[in-house]
Design an enzyme around this catalytic site. Structure first.
Site, PDB file in Angstrom:
ATOM      1  N   ASP A 130      25.922  48.697  59.928  1.00  0.00           N
ATOM      2  CA  ASP A 130      26.751  49.761  59.381  1.00  0.00           C
ATOM      3  C   ASP A 130      25.844  50.981  59.266  1.00  0.00           C
ATOM      4  O   ASP A 130      24.628  50.827  59.072  1.00  0.00           O
ATOM      5  CB  ASP A 130      27.285  49.343  58.011  1.00  0.00           C
ATOM      6  CG  ASP A 130      28.054  50.453  57.337  1.00  0.00           C
ATOM      7  OD1 ASP A 130      28.952  51.012  57.986  1.00  0.00           O
ATOM      8  OD2 ASP A 130      27.733  50.770  56.183  1.00  0.00           O
ATOM      9  N   ASP A 159      31.674  46.098  53.277  1.00  0.00           N
ATOM     10  CA  ASP A 159      31.484  45.387  54.527  1.00  0.00           C
ATOM     11  C   ASP A 159      31.633  43.877  54.356  1.00  0.00           C
ATOM     12  O   ASP A 159      31.234  43.113  55.237  1.00  0.00           O
ATOM     13  CB  ASP A 159      30.093  45.690  55.106  1.00  0.00           C
ATOM     14  CG  ASP A 159      29.966  47.144  55.532  1.00  0.00           C
ATOM     15  OD1 ASP A 159      30.891  47.628  56.194  1.00  0.00           O
ATOM     16  OD2 ASP A 159      28.959  47.776  55.196  1.00  0.00           O
TER      17      ASP A 159
END
Length: 636
Positions: A334, A532
């Site tokens: 990410d 996430d």
């Protein structure tokens, strides 16, 4: 002696006493007419009584084939064939190996025990009258006020009401740089208050505190075994009975042949032997076959690897994840908060015709006034002054797009290009790197604002370090614009990037990567562990970055990096590869030496002394090799 436990000191004294008596028995037996078995029985009982007792107890409980049974059978058999000194010596060296193993495991546990010390036994609870009472942290309720003096460890998570200080987070992160805090800042359990007196309002009960979650994770890491450990467990289950049967056959078949066949018809390898010689070979075979080196060294290697990683602020939830890290060929990141600092600031303001920079910023800040997103915070900060929220009504957040709100009765939209398309408004593109926030007022395009997020200094060599650690491909997923993603990927040397993704799109991209990976390899995802979580739980290895104090990260991830340094990812992989390399070395070394000496023993070439080396010597060498997992080079 001072580093040994009471049990270890007792065993050392037994070893010394048995060794002295063995030498004395050897000398006396040559000069005094005393039965040999009686002289050697004394040191044998001193050093081996507990092994014999364990073997008897296990047989009674249905657990026949273990190392105690093998050692007991081999040494009692040696006594039966008048090999008294060898019987005592085998048991003596076996106990030396056991002591060494116990000491090595203790050293490995010390690194975990050091982590366990991060939970204080008491908390200073402040009463209504301001008095302090020392209580168990489990008895402190949420909302209570505790006082943390300089030098004391923070017992519970909370928020600072009064005071300023520096917190030493080394026990959690492995980093020595202190963290400055003041009134309004959060504190987490396990850190050490270095300088000032702090009054802290407790925000979580003891069982839900950061330190409790970390310790629970570390304590339960041993329950998740690597495939190598499972292999050794299954191997020992079948291996030990097989070698006992083989040893019995090695004695019984030649003995029967000697008893039944005429001497002239005996094969060459049986000629000139008797049944006692074959019994001795069978006993040697049993000593050699003891699987201690494998059963001890493989779990000890993984335990040491997890312990060494924990000292660096890398918490691994099980040896299966440590093993999976070593097989990682693709790492997916990410962007925000992982590779970049996650602290946004306005870098450019481009108003459309009829608007100026101040008005555009004001509309954007008012539309985003109720959001805690970092981009919203940066817009309010850039606007300056107090935001009059009374001017804002009918706020609506559109997931993955932005916000729509009424500002002074005008409809203001602030968000990405997808929001403009949704509203039927033509937006302008911008080549500057950063996140673009487009603004519209009453259906007319008002301009856009560029929000930049600086790359972490520690991430600039990450891709290079990962390639050195064996990673084949690095991928970055982000909801940011194409220009921003391209700039960050180019700066960091990321192989592949995908921009403009919604949360669900990240899962789809990861699924596609999982479908393409080579068999026997793993894919790791690195994120902040909060937004996430779906991806972290889907991949082979989920790594949470900068998870200090993040409950979601500790729960969702398989590996937790307790600080905010991307370089720890490469370090974690180096630790895992080193651990797996040592495990394989121990397996092949132990099997190779044992296999060779077993063959020599079966043909009568190896004696009992060489059998002792094949058992205890190999175990000691394997344990020494396994202890290397505790020591971690942190140059990355």
């Amino acid at each position: 002696m001072k580093n040994l436990t009471r049990k270890q000191r007792k065993m050392l004294l037994r070893i010394i006493a048995a060794g002295v008596l063995l030498i004395a028995a050897e000398l006396i037996s040559e000069r005094v007419p005393v039965p040999g078995w009686l002289l050697f029985l004394i040191p044998y009982v001193i050093i081996g009584w507990d092994v014999i007792w364990k073997a008897v107890r296990n047989i009674r409980n249905g657990q026949v084939f273990d190392e105690n049974f093998l050692m007991g059978l081999a040494t009692v058999g040696a006594f039966a064939t008048a090999e008294y000194a060898e019987a005592v010596f085998v048991m003596l060296f076996y106990q030396v190996g056991e002591l060494f193993q116990d000491y090595a495991v203790g050293r490995s546990r010390q690194s975990i025990a050091a982590l366990m010390d991060i939970r204080p036994d008491t908390a200073n609870l402040e009463g209504p009258d301001g008095s302090l009472e020392e209580v168990d942290p489990e008895d402190v309720e949420v909302g209570a006020v505790i006082v943390i003096r300089p030098g004391e460890r923070v017992p519970l998570d909370g928020v600072v009401l009064e005071g300023a200080s520096s917190l030493d987070t080394a026990a959690l992160t492995g980093e020595s740089v202190p963290r400055d805090i003041g009134a309004g800042d959060g504190v987490i359990s396990g850190c050490v208050n270095q300088t000032g007196l702090l009054r802290v309002e407790v925000t979580k009960p003891c069982e839900e505190s950061t330190v409790s979650k970390i310790l629970d994770m570390v304590e339960n890491a041993g329950e998740k075994k690597a495939s190598s450990e499972n292999f050794i467990t299954r191997f020992a289950r079948y291996y030990t009975p097989c070698v006992v049967i083989a040893a019995a056959a090695l004695f019984l078949l030649p003995a029967l042949a000697l008893a039944v066949l005429p001497a002239a018809s005996l094969p060459g390898f049986l000629a000139g032997t008797d049944w006692t010689g074959w019994l001795h070979r069978a006993l040697i075979f049993l000593v050699i076959s003891c699987p201690c080196a494998l059963v001890i060294s493989v779990p000890l290697s993984f335990f040491g690897g997890i312990g060494g990683a924990s000292k660096c602020g890398i918490l691994v939830k099980g040896s299966n994840y440590l093993e999976a890290l070593a097989k990682t060929e693709t790492v997916v990141f990410d962007k925000t908060g992982t590779l970049t600092q996650g602290t946004f600031s306005v870098s450019a303001v481009h108003p459309a015709a009829g608007f100026d920079e101040k008005t555009l910023l004001e509309y954007a800040a008012l539309a985003e006034c109720w959001s805690n997103h970092p981009i919203s915070v940066s817009l309010r900060k850039a606007c300056g002054g107090e935001i009059d929220t009374a001017r804002v009504t009918e706020t609506e957040e559109i997931a993955g797009h932005g916000v729509r709100a009424k500002v002074d009765g005008r409809t203001v939209c602030a968000g990405n290009s997808r929001l403009m398309q949704r509203e039927g408004i033509k937006s302008e593109n911008c080549e500057l790197p950063g996140t673009i926030v487009h603004i519209s007022v009453n259906g007319a395009y008002a301009g856009h604002i560029i929000i930049s997020d600086a790359v972490k200094e520690d991430a600039k060599t990450l891709a290079e370090n990962l390639k050195a650690a064996g990673v084949k491909q690095t991928v970055m997923l982000t909801g940011d614009t194409e220009a921003t993603a391209k700039a960050v990927a180019r700066e960091l040397g990321i192989d592949v990037y995908h921009a403009g993704l919604l949360p669900g799109d990240k899962v789809d991209r990861v699924e596609a990567l999982l479908a393409k990976k080579r068999p026997g390899t793993t894919l790791a995802f690195v994120g902040d562990g909060i937004n996430d979580a779906p991806v972290l739980s889907r991949v082979d290895v989920g790594i949470a970055m900068g998870a200090l104090g993040s409950d979601a990260a500790i729960e969702a991830a398989d590996v937790v990096l307790m600080d905010d340094r991307p370089s720890k990812i490469a370090l974690a992989m180096n630790i895992s590869r080193k651990t797996l390399r040592i495990v394989k070395q121990n397996i092949w070394f132990a099997l190779g030496v044992k296999g060779l000496v077993l063959l020599l023993g079966a043909f009568g070439v190896a004696n009992m002394w060489e059998a002792v080396f094949a058992d205890v010597g190999v175990a000691v060498i394997a344990i020494l090799n396994a202890m290397r997992c505790l020591y971690v080079e942190t140059k990355n």
